[in-house]
Scaffold this active site. Sequence first.
Site, PDB file in Angstrom:
ATOM      1  N   CYS A   2      97.397   2.891  54.735  1.00 38.90           N
ATOM      2  CA  CYS A   2      97.442   4.055  55.614  1.00 38.90           C
ATOM      3  C   CYS A   2      96.135   4.147  56.407  1.00 38.90           C
ATOM      4  O   CYS A   2      95.222   3.359  56.211  1.00 38.90           O
ATOM      5  CB  CYS A   2      97.593   5.322  54.768  1.00 38.90           C
ATOM      6  SG  CYS A   2      98.878   5.229  53.542  1.00 38.90           S
ATOM      7  N   ARG A  27      97.893   0.940  61.309  1.00 36.81           N
ATOM      8  CA  ARG A  27      97.757   0.745  59.859  1.00 36.81           C
ATOM      9  C   ARG A  27      98.947   1.329  59.098  1.00 36.81           C
ATOM     10  O   ARG A  27      99.084   1.143  57.897  1.00 36.81           O
ATOM     11  CB  ARG A  27      96.472   1.401  59.365  1.00 36.81           C
ATOM     12  CG  ARG A  27      95.199   0.849  59.981  1.00 36.81           C
ATOM     13  CD  ARG A  27      94.004   1.645  59.552  1.00 36.81           C
ATOM     14  NE  ARG A  27      93.825   1.573  58.123  1.00 36.81           N
ATOM     15  CZ  ARG A  27      93.156   0.597  57.514  1.00 36.81           C
ATOM     16  NH1 ARG A  27      92.610  -0.362  58.243  1.00 36.81           N
ATOM     17  NH2 ARG A  27      93.032   0.561  56.218  1.00 36.81           N
ATOM     18  N   TRP A  74     101.707   4.602  55.526  1.00 34.98           N
ATOM     19  CA  TRP A  74     102.599   3.468  55.264  1.00 34.98           C
ATOM     20  C   TRP A  74     102.972   3.610  53.796  1.00 34.98           C
ATOM     21  O   TRP A  74     102.116   3.437  52.923  1.00 34.98           O
ATOM     22  CB  TRP A  74     101.890   2.148  55.524  1.00 34.98           C
ATOM     23  CG  TRP A  74     102.750   0.943  55.372  1.00 34.98           C
ATOM     24  CD1 TRP A  74     103.788   0.555  56.189  1.00 34.98           C
ATOM     25  CD2 TRP A  74     102.671  -0.057  54.351  1.00 34.98           C
ATOM     26  NE1 TRP A  74     104.328  -0.618  55.743  1.00 34.98           N
ATOM     27  CE2 TRP A  74     103.678  -1.013  54.619  1.00 34.98           C
ATOM     28  CE3 TRP A  74     101.859  -0.247  53.250  1.00 34.98           C
ATOM     29  CZ2 TRP A  74     103.877  -2.137  53.818  1.00 34.98           C
ATOM     30  CZ3 TRP A  74     102.052  -1.370  52.452  1.00 34.98           C
ATOM     31  CH2 TRP A  74     103.054  -2.292  52.738  1.00 34.98           C
ATOM     32  N   ASN A 100      93.987   6.753  51.261  1.00 36.48           N
ATOM     33  CA  ASN A 100      94.535   5.413  51.482  1.00 36.48           C
ATOM     34  C   ASN A 100      94.203   4.600  50.247  1.00 36.48           C
ATOM     35  O   ASN A 100      93.038   4.482  49.868  1.00 36.48           O
ATOM     36  CB  ASN A 100      93.918   4.751  52.724  1.00 36.48           C
ATOM     37  CG  ASN A 100      94.364   3.299  52.864  1.00 36.48           C
ATOM     38  OD1 ASN A 100      95.478   2.955  52.476  1.00 36.48           O
ATOM     39  ND2 ASN A 100      93.495   2.437  53.372  1.00 36.48           N
ATOM     40  N   GLY A 101      95.230   4.044  49.591  1.00 36.51           N
ATOM     41  CA  GLY A 101      95.006   3.224  48.401  1.00 36.51           C
ATOM     42  C   GLY A 101      96.113   3.471  47.393  1.00 36.51           C
ATOM     43  O   GLY A 101      97.139   4.074  47.714  1.00 36.51           O
ATOM     44  N   GLU A 479     104.700 -20.221  62.190  1.00 37.20           N
ATOM     45  CA  GLU A 479     104.079 -19.067  62.868  1.00 37.20           C
ATOM     46  C   GLU A 479     105.000 -18.529  63.951  1.00 37.20           C
ATOM     47  O   GLU A 479     105.149 -17.314  64.106  1.00 37.20           O
ATOM     48  CB  GLU A 479     102.729 -19.481  63.442  1.00 37.20           C
ATOM     49  CG  GLU A 479     102.025 -18.414  64.273  1.00 37.20           C
ATOM     50  CD  GLU A 479     101.730 -17.132  63.488  1.00 37.20           C
ATOM     51  OE1 GLU A 479     101.836 -17.128  62.244  1.00 37.20           O
ATOM     52  OE2 GLU A 479     101.415 -16.123  64.147  1.00 37.20           O
ATOM     53  N   LYS A 483     106.430 -14.684  64.024  1.00 36.47           N
ATOM     54  CA  LYS A 483     106.277 -13.794  65.197  1.00 36.47           C
ATOM     55  C   LYS A 483     107.624 -13.200  65.588  1.00 36.47           C
ATOM     56  O   LYS A 483     107.753 -12.002  65.783  1.00 36.47           O
ATOM     57  CB  LYS A 483     105.688 -14.573  66.373  1.00 36.47           C
ATOM     58  CG  LYS A 483     104.236 -14.894  66.217  1.00 36.47           C
ATOM     59  CD  LYS A 483     103.361 -13.695  66.443  1.00 36.47           C
ATOM     60  CE  LYS A 483     102.512 -13.119  65.384  1.00 36.47           C
ATOM     61  NZ  LYS A 483     102.193 -13.613  64.140  1.00 36.47           N
ATOM     62  N   GLU A 486     108.999 -10.686  62.874  1.00 34.46           N
ATOM     63  CA  GLU A 486     108.258  -9.445  62.583  1.00 34.46           C
ATOM     64  C   GLU A 486     108.254  -8.470  63.764  1.00 34.46           C
ATOM     65  O   GLU A 486     108.055  -7.279  63.558  1.00 34.46           O
ATOM     66  CB  GLU A 486     106.836  -9.735  62.122  1.00 34.46           C
ATOM     67  CG  GLU A 486     105.888 -10.268  63.145  1.00 34.46           C
ATOM     68  CD  GLU A 486     104.469 -10.395  62.573  1.00 34.46           C
ATOM     69  OE1 GLU A 486     104.072  -9.611  61.706  1.00 34.46           O
ATOM     70  OE2 GLU A 486     103.762 -11.304  63.015  1.00 34.46           O
ATOM     71  N   HIS A 502     118.153 -32.033  55.094  1.00 32.81           N
ATOM     72  CA  HIS A 502     118.339 -31.782  53.645  1.00 32.81           C
ATOM     73  C   HIS A 502     118.841 -30.361  53.396  1.00 32.81           C
ATOM     74  O   HIS A 502     118.465 -29.734  52.410  1.00 32.81           O
ATOM     75  CB  HIS A 502     117.002 -32.010  52.918  1.00 32.81           C
ATOM     76  CG  HIS A 502     116.484 -33.397  53.067  1.00 32.81           C
ATOM     77  ND1 HIS A 502     117.005 -34.480  52.404  1.00 32.81           N
ATOM     78  CD2 HIS A 502     115.516 -33.888  53.876  1.00 32.81           C
ATOM     79  CE1 HIS A 502     116.371 -35.576  52.764  1.00 32.81           C
ATOM     80  NE2 HIS A 502     115.455 -35.256  53.647  1.00 32.81           N
TER      81      HIS A 502
HETATM   82  C1  AGP Z   1     100.877 -11.592  61.128  1.00 33.21           C
HETATM   83  O1  AGP Z   1     101.394 -11.370  62.435  1.00 33.21           O
HETATM   84  C2  AGP Z   1     101.094 -10.412  60.219  1.00 33.21           C
HETATM   85  N1  AGP Z   1     100.612  -9.221  60.792  1.00 33.21           N
HETATM   86  C3  AGP Z   1     100.593 -10.672  58.806  1.00 33.21           C
HETATM   87  O2  AGP Z   1     101.281 -11.804  58.310  1.00 33.21           O
HETATM   88  C4  AGP Z   1      99.078 -10.938  58.655  1.00 33.21           C
HETATM   89  O3  AGP Z   1      98.743 -12.189  59.216  1.00 33.21           O
HETATM   90  C5  AGP Z   1      98.738 -10.971  57.161  1.00 33.21           C
HETATM   91  O4  AGP Z   1      99.038  -9.701  56.614  1.00 33.21           O
HETATM   92  C6  AGP Z   1      97.277 -11.326  56.872  1.00 33.21           C
HETATM   93  O5  AGP Z   1      96.430 -10.359  57.444  1.00 33.21           O
HETATM   94  P1  AGP Z   1      94.847 -10.680  57.532  1.00 33.21           P
HETATM   95  O6  AGP Z   1      94.681 -11.864  58.429  1.00 33.21           O
HETATM   96  O7  AGP Z   1      94.250  -9.430  58.098  1.00 33.21           O
HETATM   97  O8  AGP Z   1      94.380 -10.977  56.131  1.00 33.21           O
END
Ligand code: AGP
Length: 607
Positions: A2, A27, A74, A100-101, A479, A483, A486, A502
């Site tokens: 959060c 966040r 979050w 946050n935590g 990657e 992208k 997500e 396979h």
């Molecule tokens: C990538 O687009 C995502 N937002 C996520 O996979 C991110 O790369 C991952 O959470 C790692 O974050 P960081 O690089 O801040 O450790």
Amino acid sequence: MCGIIGYVGYRRAAAVGMNCLRRLEYRGYDSCGAAVITNGSITVKKGIGKIDELNAALHLDALPGHTGIFHTRWATHGGVTVENAHPHCDEEEQFSIVHNGIIENYVQLKERLIAQGHIFSSSTDTEVIVHLIAQYYTGNLREAVLRALHDIEGSYALGVIAVNHPTTLIAARHESPLIVGVGDHEFFIASDIPALGSETKKIIIMENKEVVELTPESAEFFSLDGKKITKNHQVVEWDAQSAEKGGFDHFMLKEIFEQPRAVEDAIANRIEDSCITLREELPGLDISSIKRIIIVACGTSWHAGLIAEFMLEELARIPTEVEYASEFRYRNPIIDRGTLVLAISQSGETADTLAALREAKKRGANVLGIVNVIGSSIARESDFVLFTHAGPEIGVASTKAFTSQLAVLYLLTVYLGEVKKVLPIDQIRNRIRDIRALPLQMQRVLHLNADIQEIAKKYVKKTNALYLGRGINYPIALEGALKLKEVSYIHAEGYPAAEMKHGPIALIDEHMPVFVVATQDDQTYKKVMSNIEEVKARHGEVIAIATTGDEEIGKKADVVIRVPKNSYILSPLLSIIPLQLLSYHVAVLRGCDVDRPRNLAKAVCVE
Ligand code: AGP
């Protein structure tokens, strides 16, 4: 994970706080809320949804009062409901908290507090803290907070206000990031530096198990045992504008277009014509003792690690393995004095990567952090750190941080190859020439944006997609798939091209777009061409990322997007850009919230 904000000063707390909170929305954005001290009582307003929507409905920024706490959520413990939104109060509404935590022992504490007569209004872990404070309060707010913190186990960045202390804000930090902003007759707390944008450039980074008592005129820091501690402030370098959209529709698009500059900044002052000047940033690193490298990371940063493995083994001839941070820490890893652990993280706050770093250090490894956020936990706990200098990355989908990570990892690799004398001087000069050429070449790829926007229209209604690549292009396939899924919520899977036969080949039909990263290299290009033919033979549609000048691939692929030719090792910094743009445009056409995709957060500070 959060975002929290707190303010105490002479201005309207809610106006300042909500303005800062907007910069933390990446966040987490399930729900948000505000609590202010007004005429001897606490006023709380909160709800489900994003900040601007809620503010339009509840006028959060119009709340009166000069002391306040603010939160964007979050969800970790407790569903997305109004009751679970922060801030939380005790049943007498004398105290209010944002957090946050994760409080690991909240169930036992909640049972104890309920048995003692406390009445809970949410199913969150956070609420136990404010009831503990109320229970321990005998007139001194800071002492009540300290006593409550001794009862809890887990991570926290929190802000507390109280009716009886209308000009006081108490904050505390353990494992979750928290900074103090220093103003004129006013102080702020925030989950990260960009949140304070234009308010102040003077910040104080809180360390674990520290508490601060803020009033408009003072900031006093304490350890958990109540002893006063001295803290120094620092001035942040970047300007607030760099955290704004700068005329782009979304942060993600802005950050995609910032990549040439991000790579320039990543290599600036670190290269000369025939050598890499990293020595000053790695004081005391005994390179001759490095026999093996383990890379720990998550998500996009883990993909950067897979590419770094190719770099390190090809150019520095150092055996390298790449581990998901979340797996590494529970695997009883074999670490010895010759092991260097690289922790790659944009935010520097990813809980799994931070835990893996600690596990590696506990077992005697040196840890080198590759981090973007200065002052972040991973940066501060690494033995050595190379910052990527990409500037604030606000879009949840990582783009410029990824390519700047690759640029720094490349410089590190060439530097290690140079020091270990496995790279001759002419090779070093060529490798430096190659990366110097990259920003302009990346700029050329960005000029394809309009073409890629047109191509994206074909895939808006797709429900699945397959990404294929071999060698160093396999991590780019991963990657590219990440992208797309997500930001557009289309299921996408990255696979080694050779592995397709396979199993995944069973998925191929006319409805399945297959993106093939097929930039030219010596060994696998012809094999990839065969894979393209296997897809075409099953009526699959092939969209190829190819090298400029490659006329062969156009005879086989349905769509070809060409990128300039650079070295094999640096080609990922070019081939990823069309896939970033494609994901962005598909997501926009599907009406997705590109900068704040559902269920995601920019930094996953929970395990
Ligand atoms: C990538 O687009 C995502 N937002 C996520 O996979 C991110 O790369 C991952 O959470 C790692 O974050 P960081 O690089 O801040 O450790």
